[in-house]
Design a protein around this motif. Structure first.
Motif, PDB file in Angstrom:
ATOM      1  N   ARG A   1      48.553 -57.127   9.907  1.00  0.00           N
ATOM      2  CA  ARG A   1      48.441 -56.183  11.027  1.00  0.00           C
ATOM      3  C   ARG A   1      49.579 -56.346  12.037  1.00  0.00           C
ATOM      4  O   ARG A   1      49.684 -55.582  12.992  1.00  0.00           O
ATOM      5  CB  ARG A   1      47.068 -56.258  11.693  1.00  0.00           C
TER       6      ARG A   1
ATOM      7  N   CYS B   1      48.899 -54.022  20.651  1.00  0.00           N
ATOM      8  CA  CYS B   1      48.827 -54.591  22.000  1.00  0.00           C
ATOM      9  C   CYS B   1      50.104 -55.345  22.352  1.00  0.00           C
ATOM     10  O   CYS B   1      50.960 -55.567  21.502  1.00  0.00           O
ATOM     11  CB  CYS B   1      47.612 -55.516  22.120  1.00  0.00           C
TER      12      CYS B   1
ATOM     13  N   SER C   1      50.689 -61.011  20.298  1.00  0.00           N
ATOM     14  CA  SER C   1      50.549 -59.550  20.359  1.00  0.00           C
ATOM     15  C   SER C   1      50.616 -58.979  18.950  1.00  0.00           C
ATOM     16  O   SER C   1      50.838 -59.716  17.982  1.00  0.00           O
ATOM     17  CB  SER C   1      51.659 -58.940  21.223  1.00  0.00           C
ATOM     18  N   CYS C   2      50.408 -57.675  18.840  1.00  0.00           N
ATOM     19  CA  CYS C   2      50.484 -57.012  17.534  1.00  0.00           C
ATOM     20  C   CYS C   2      50.926 -55.564  17.750  1.00  0.00           C
ATOM     21  O   CYS C   2      51.338 -55.206  18.853  1.00  0.00           O
ATOM     22  CB  CYS C   2      49.139 -57.090  16.815  1.00  0.00           C
TER      23      CYS C   2
ATOM     24  N   CYS D   1      43.772 -59.981  18.451  1.00  0.00           N
ATOM     25  CA  CYS D   1      44.721 -61.006  18.901  1.00  0.00           C
ATOM     26  C   CYS D   1      43.985 -62.095  19.691  1.00  0.00           C
ATOM     27  O   CYS D   1      44.310 -63.275  19.571  1.00  0.00           O
ATOM     28  CB  CYS D   1      45.844 -60.383  19.725  1.00  0.00           C
TER      29      CYS D   1
ATOM     30  N   CYS E   1      44.618 -57.245  22.452  1.00  0.00           N
ATOM     31  CA  CYS E   1      43.501 -56.606  21.750  1.00  0.00           C
ATOM     32  C   CYS E   1      42.498 -57.667  21.261  1.00  0.00           C
ATOM     33  O   CYS E   1      42.788 -58.864  21.257  1.00  0.00           O
ATOM     34  CB  CYS E   1      44.009 -55.766  20.584  1.00  0.00           C
TER      35      CYS E   1
HETATM   36 ZN   LIG Z   1      46.842 -57.253  19.251  1.00  0.00          ZN
END
Ligand SMILES: [Zn+2]
Ligand SMILES: [Zn+2]
Length: 234
Positions: free
Chosen positions: A166, A128, A124-125, A106, A103
């Motif tokens: 996040r 994503c 990543s998060c 990121c 995303c």
């Molecule tokens: Zn992300």
């Protein structure tokens, strides 16, 4: 005080649903719990703003696809706060989400020299990162994905457990310190020294054909002028 058990089905795991519900509970003064139960998400909720909370969570986080929402009567005492409970095994009827491209947030981290994710390829998060490529089974938790081989470092654990972050409850969280590493092998399987990304770029520029393994499996890569050579190899 209103209460209810909310059961959501569809693509509701691997999409940041539990941290999304946690944030919605905080915003609406709701106490209770959220849990991945089999392939479903189950929320026990108590609070004056139950209806508003219910419609908020029924929308789901942006990567979710909700097939059904059931609200059932809830028995028992309201707890003191809201928490994410360890997953429970149960019916598995849902779908596993696809891998989700890195995303914008990121990417910012990856390009920011001040960030501890600077230059880390597998950043990543909850919005994503790999899902289909790494999930062995549901309920969706790190220990049931390929990421189980990469225990979180202290800094990732801190991000993971912080509701303000996040990456709160992001199952694929990883960094240079604790996450998967990149390496480059030659045609015989011997390690090639140097930075794997830079060396790969050089080899591609030289017209070599490479297999790049990342999320989503292998990608065969070459520059356009090497396409004829690639055709002969395949
Ligand atoms: Zn992300
Ligand atoms: Zn880490």
């Amino acid at each position: 005080m209103q209460s209810g058990k909310i059961i959501l089905r569809g693509i509701v795991q691997g999409v940041g649903f539990r941290p999304f519900v946690y944030a919605a509970a905080a915003a609406h003064g709701i106490v209770g719990t959220v849990i991945n139960h089999g392939s479903e998400v189950e929320i026990d909720a108590w609070g004056e703003q139950f209806d508003a909370f219910c419609s908020a969570v029924s929308k789901g986080p942006k990567m979710s696809v909700i097939d059904s929402v059931d609200v059932l009567p809830l028995e028992g005492e309201a707890p003191e706060n809201f928490s994410i409970l360890p997953s429970k095994d149960g019916a598995r009827s849902g779908f596993v989400p696809a891998d989700i491209a890195t995303c914008a947030h990121c990417l910012e981290d990856v390009l920011n020299p001040e960030s501890r994710y600077y230059g880390y390829w597998a950043t990543s998060c909850t919005d994503c990162g790999p899902r289909y490529s790494v999930i062995h089974t549901v309920p969706y938790d790190r220990e049931r994905t390929a990421m189980q081989e990469f225990p979180k470092c202290a800094a990732c654990e801190a991000d993971y457990t912080n509701p303000e972050n996040r990456r709160h409850h992001a199952q694929t969280i990883a960094c240079e310190e604790c996450g998967p590493k990149l390496f480059l092998l030659d045609g015989e399987g011997n390690a090639v020294s140097g930075d794997p990304i830079e060396e790969t770029a050089k080899l591609l520029d030289d017209g070599e054909i490479l297999a790049i393994r990342g999320i989503g499996g292998f990608h065969i890569a070459c520059i356009e002028s090497a396409a004829e050579k690639l055709k002969q190899v395949l």
